[in-house]
Design a protein around this motif. Structure first.
Motif, short mmCIF file in Angstrom:
data_model
loop_
_atom_site.label_atom_id
_atom_site.label_comp_id
_atom_site.label_asym_id
_atom_site.label_seq_id
_atom_site.Cartn_x
_atom_site.Cartn_y
_atom_site.Cartn_z
N ARG A 65 80.68 -45.88 -0.24
CA ARG A 65 79.65 -45.00 -0.80
C ARG A 65 79.86 -43.55 -0.36
O ARG A 65 78.95 -42.87 0.10
CB ARG A 65 78.25 -45.48 -0.41
CG ARG A 65 77.89 -46.84 -0.94
CD ARG A 65 76.51 -47.28 -0.53
NE ARG A 65 76.42 -47.46 0.92
CZ ARG A 65 75.51 -46.89 1.68
NH1 ARG A 65 74.61 -46.09 1.14
NH2 ARG A 65 75.48 -47.11 2.98
N ARG A 66 81.09 -43.07 -0.52
CA ARG A 66 81.45 -41.72 -0.14
C ARG A 66 81.88 -40.94 -1.37
O ARG A 66 82.45 -41.49 -2.31
CB ARG A 66 82.59 -41.73 0.89
CG ARG A 66 82.27 -42.50 2.14
CD ARG A 66 83.52 -42.85 2.94
NE ARG A 66 84.25 -41.67 3.39
CZ ARG A 66 85.39 -41.73 4.05
NH1 ARG A 66 85.92 -42.91 4.35
NH2 ARG A 66 85.99 -40.63 4.43
N GLY A 67 81.63 -39.64 -1.35
CA GLY A 67 82.12 -38.79 -2.41
C GLY A 67 83.62 -38.54 -2.26
O GLY A 67 84.14 -38.50 -1.14
N CYS A 68 84.31 -38.35 -3.37
CA CYS A 68 85.74 -38.09 -3.34
C CYS A 68 86.10 -37.18 -4.51
O CYS A 68 85.84 -37.53 -5.66
CB CYS A 68 86.53 -39.40 -3.41
SG CYS A 68 88.33 -39.16 -3.35
N LEU A 69 86.69 -36.03 -4.20
CA LEU A 69 87.19 -35.11 -5.21
C LEU A 69 88.70 -35.05 -5.10
O LEU A 69 89.25 -34.92 -4.00
CB LEU A 69 86.61 -33.71 -5.01
CG LEU A 69 85.15 -33.49 -5.40
CD1 LEU A 69 84.75 -32.05 -5.14
CD2 LEU A 69 84.89 -33.85 -6.84
N GLU A 119 86.53 -51.63 -8.72
CA GLU A 119 86.80 -51.20 -7.35
C GLU A 119 86.83 -49.68 -7.24
O GLU A 119 86.47 -49.12 -6.20
CB GLU A 119 88.14 -51.78 -6.88
CG GLU A 119 88.13 -53.28 -6.71
CD GLU A 119 89.50 -53.81 -6.32
OE1 GLU A 119 90.43 -53.01 -6.25
OE2 GLU A 119 89.62 -55.03 -6.07
N LEU A 120 87.26 -49.01 -8.31
CA LEU A 120 87.35 -47.56 -8.29
C LEU A 120 86.05 -46.90 -8.74
O LEU A 120 85.93 -45.68 -8.68
CB LEU A 120 88.50 -47.10 -9.19
CG LEU A 120 89.89 -47.59 -8.81
CD1 LEU A 120 90.92 -47.08 -9.81
CD2 LEU A 120 90.26 -47.16 -7.41
N GLU A 158 93.91 -45.44 -3.68
CA GLU A 158 93.32 -45.98 -2.46
C GLU A 158 92.14 -45.13 -2.00
O GLU A 158 91.13 -45.66 -1.52
CB GLU A 158 94.37 -46.07 -1.36
CG GLU A 158 93.86 -46.65 -0.06
CD GLU A 158 93.30 -48.06 -0.20
OE1 GLU A 158 92.51 -48.47 0.68
OE2 GLU A 158 93.65 -48.75 -1.18
N ALA A 159 92.24 -43.80 -2.14
CA ALA A 159 91.12 -42.94 -1.76
C ALA A 159 89.90 -43.21 -2.63
O ALA A 159 88.77 -43.27 -2.14
CB ALA A 159 91.54 -41.47 -1.87
N LEU A 160 90.10 -43.38 -3.94
CA LEU A 160 88.98 -43.68 -4.83
C LEU A 160 88.37 -45.04 -4.52
O LEU A 160 87.15 -45.20 -4.54
CB LEU A 160 89.47 -43.65 -6.28
CG LEU A 160 89.90 -42.28 -6.83
CD1 LEU A 160 90.52 -42.43 -8.20
CD2 LEU A 160 88.72 -41.32 -6.88
N ARG A 161 89.23 -46.01 -4.21
CA ARG A 161 88.72 -47.35 -3.88
C ARG A 161 87.93 -47.31 -2.56
O ARG A 161 86.86 -47.93 -2.44
CB ARG A 161 89.88 -48.33 -3.79
CG ARG A 161 89.45 -49.77 -3.52
CD ARG A 161 90.63 -50.70 -3.41
NE ARG A 161 91.33 -50.80 -4.68
CZ ARG A 161 92.51 -50.28 -4.94
NH1 ARG A 161 93.14 -49.56 -4.02
NH2 ARG A 161 93.08 -50.42 -6.11
N LEU A 162 88.47 -46.62 -1.57
CA LEU A 162 87.79 -46.52 -0.28
C LEU A 162 86.45 -45.80 -0.42
O LEU A 162 85.44 -46.21 0.17
CB LEU A 162 88.69 -45.78 0.71
CG LEU A 162 88.16 -45.62 2.14
CD1 LEU A 162 88.10 -46.97 2.83
CD2 LEU A 162 89.05 -44.67 2.94
N ALA A 163 86.43 -44.71 -1.19
CA ALA A 163 85.19 -43.97 -1.38
C ALA A 163 84.14 -44.81 -2.09
O ALA A 163 82.95 -44.76 -1.76
CB ALA A 163 85.46 -42.69 -2.18
N ARG A 204 81.98 -39.34 -11.50
CA ARG A 204 81.96 -39.24 -12.97
C ARG A 204 83.32 -39.56 -13.58
O ARG A 204 83.58 -39.21 -14.73
CB ARG A 204 81.54 -37.82 -13.37
CG ARG A 204 80.11 -37.48 -13.03
CD ARG A 204 79.74 -36.08 -13.44
NE ARG A 204 80.40 -35.09 -12.61
CZ ARG A 204 79.90 -34.63 -11.47
NH1 ARG A 204 78.74 -35.10 -11.03
NH2 ARG A 204 80.54 -33.73 -10.78
N LEU A 205 84.16 -40.26 -12.86
CA LEU A 205 85.51 -40.55 -13.33
C LEU A 205 85.48 -41.59 -14.45
O LEU A 205 84.77 -42.58 -14.38
CB LEU A 205 86.35 -41.07 -12.17
CG LEU A 205 87.83 -41.36 -12.46
CD1 LEU A 205 88.55 -40.07 -12.85
CD2 LEU A 205 88.49 -41.99 -11.25
N THR A 206 86.26 -41.34 -15.50
CA THR A 206 86.37 -42.28 -16.62
C THR A 206 87.78 -42.86 -16.65
O THR A 206 88.71 -42.30 -16.05
CB THR A 206 86.08 -41.58 -17.96
OG1 THR A 206 87.06 -40.55 -18.18
CG2 THR A 206 84.69 -40.95 -17.95
#
Length: 474
Positions: A347-351, A156-157, A338-343, A368-370
């Motif tokens: 299909r949105r970028g999230c920093l 999901e993330l 939640e922001a990472l899941r929503l992005a 590129r999150l691990t």
């Protein structure tokens, strides 16, 4: 290593280092059959296959081991994952070693102190082995259930899967794994924060639709540039034939004859109403500038949602200073999840900018999150002062890049920081020139809203901790 081994024991060189001493010193059976069995077992598990009968264990014990692998669903996770296969084999060897070493004392309790028949002792020992292997199966069931849940969260993330990669490093026992699951449950209860995240990101064209819109615009635009001439029907400059209309000035004399007849004049009025009078067809030409023929669309921020557009990226500045320690820090990290899941879903970028004191900044990119980075986020914080200028300047710099132009910024903090005049001016200029919106989420109480309101508009206050404190005790 094999050159120093006794003749016939070269198979020991094929054992993994983590299993070597355990296999060599194991009290059950003989060394050569035991080593052969372990090497063959590892090879079959690596292929996702159940172990074949060997010369080391009895048929009933081998059957229970196969049942353990199927019942716990460990077999599927051993395939092409040597770390998991070695961990499973190590646990099996430890259980069998424990049964072997503790059996004399256990036999006293199960079959009594007297001389019991050999068959009864074998049955009691088999029951004891089955019980211990059953406990091991339950242990692996719980572990794999946790892996499955974590992999679902990881999917999901949009991060790399977790299954079978962290057995040797001990991350399966890391508290951050359980924090990840607990925060996932929290997020489902914070509906106000979910709605806030959905507001972030200005409307932009959907990438899936952009090619089609470009093609339509190209088809609608003229192919030539410079002054051209266009023929305009109806302009009285040149007669080109006969047509039908309701224009009295271009009506043929033949039609006028109907007006003098006592009955046919009704037909004339009907034909005029239907624009059916025979008339001269005229046309004309007008010079035009083909380069400006069609109005160019203007880029702008639309209101509401439309089928051909989607929300822009998210820039999340997360305060991890010492004043955020406790429940506020947990809520802020739930916001990150939640922001990472929503992005990922949209299909949105999230920093994510994690910040503390001066010069303390860490950036997480959802593209590129691990998993180790996510776990570090959950279990660590800067725990120092609060320098809000560092993350905001980094976020404003990122907005200069084309792919982040339509992003909005969300600042999550307890408001315990100072705002310099230079930072206020820089944020105001960005709002004016770039149209960026800087949202604020105040985790605390209204007495600390002054600093947030100098930078953010609007500022959302979240101070209803009661429901979350109840969730934290679950």
């Amino acid at each position: 290593m094999s050159a120093s081994l006794p003749p016939g024991l070269g198979i020991l060189a094929e054992l993994p280092e983590t299993l070597f001493s355990l296999v060599v010193t194991h009290p059950l059976g003989r060394l050569r059959p035991r080593a052969d069995h372990v090497v063959e077992l590892l090879a079959r598990l690596d292929r996702g296959q159940l172990p074949a009968p060997g010369r080391w264990l009895g048929s009933s014990t081998e059957r229970r081991i196969r049942h353990l692998l199927v019942r716990s669903e460990a077999l599927g996770y051993c395939k092409q994952t040597p770390e998991v296969a070695r961990a499973v084999v190590q646990d099996i060897l430890l259980v069998l070693e424990q049964v072997e070493l503790q059996w004399p004392a256990t036999a006293e309790l199960l079959v009594g102190g007297g001389q019991a028949p050999q068959r009864a002792e074998r049955r009691a020992r088999a029951r004891h082995t089955r019980r211990e292997l059953g406990r091991l199966a339950e242990q692996w069931q719980r572990r794999i259930s946790l892996w499955q849940t974590l992999d679902q969260v990881a999917e999901e993330l949009g991060i790399a899967p977790a299954l079978g990669t962290d057995t040797d490093s001990g991350r399966l026992r890391d508290r951050a794994w359980f924090d990840l699951l607990r925060l996932q449950q929290w997020v489902a209860q914070i509906h106000r924060l979910q709605r806030l995240l959905e507001q972030l990101g200005q409307q932009r064209p959907d990438p899936a639709q952009s090619a089609t819109l470009s093609q339509l615009r190209q088809q609608m635009s003229p192919r030539e540039t410079g002054p051209q001439q266009r023929q305009l029907p109806g302009m009285p400059m040149e007669t080109q034939g006969i047509t039908r209309s309701d224009n009295l000035a271009r009506m043929l004399p033949l039609e006028a004859a109907f007006l003098g007849h006592e009955v046919l004049h009704l037909l004339w009025h009907a034909r005029r109403a239907e624009q059916g009078l025979l008339s001269y067809a005229v046309a004309g030409v007008m010079p035009i500038d083909a380069g400006n023929d069609w109005p160019q669309p203007r880029a702008g921020q639309g209101e509401g949602r439309s089928q051909g557009s989607q929300q822009g990226p998210i820039l999340l500045c997360l305060d991890t200073s010492a004043s955020m320690h406790g429940l506020a820090e947990q809520v802020s990290k739930a916001m990150v999840l939640e922001a990472l899941r929503l992005a990922k879903r949209q299909r949105r970028g999230c920093l994510v900018y994690l910040f503390g004191g001066a010069g303390e900044l860490r950036v997480l990119d959802n593209r590129r999150l691990t998993l180790p980075e996510l776990l570090d986020l959950l279990r660590t914080a800067f725990s120092g002062g609060t320098d809000v200028g560092t993350p905001l300047q980094a976020a404003l710099t990122r907005l200069q890049q084309q792919e982040w132009r339509q992003a909005d910024i969300l600042l999550v903090s307890d408001g315990e920081f100072q705002v310099s005049a230079a930072l206020r001016q820089q944020v105001a200029q960005a709002k004016e020139s770039l149209g960026v919106r800087l949202f604020g989420l105040q985790l605390g109480y209204a007495t600390a809203l002054h600093a947030m309101r100098q930078l953010c508009d609007p500022v959302h206050l979240f101070s209803d901790w009661r429901s979350l404190e109840q969730a934290a005790r679950v």
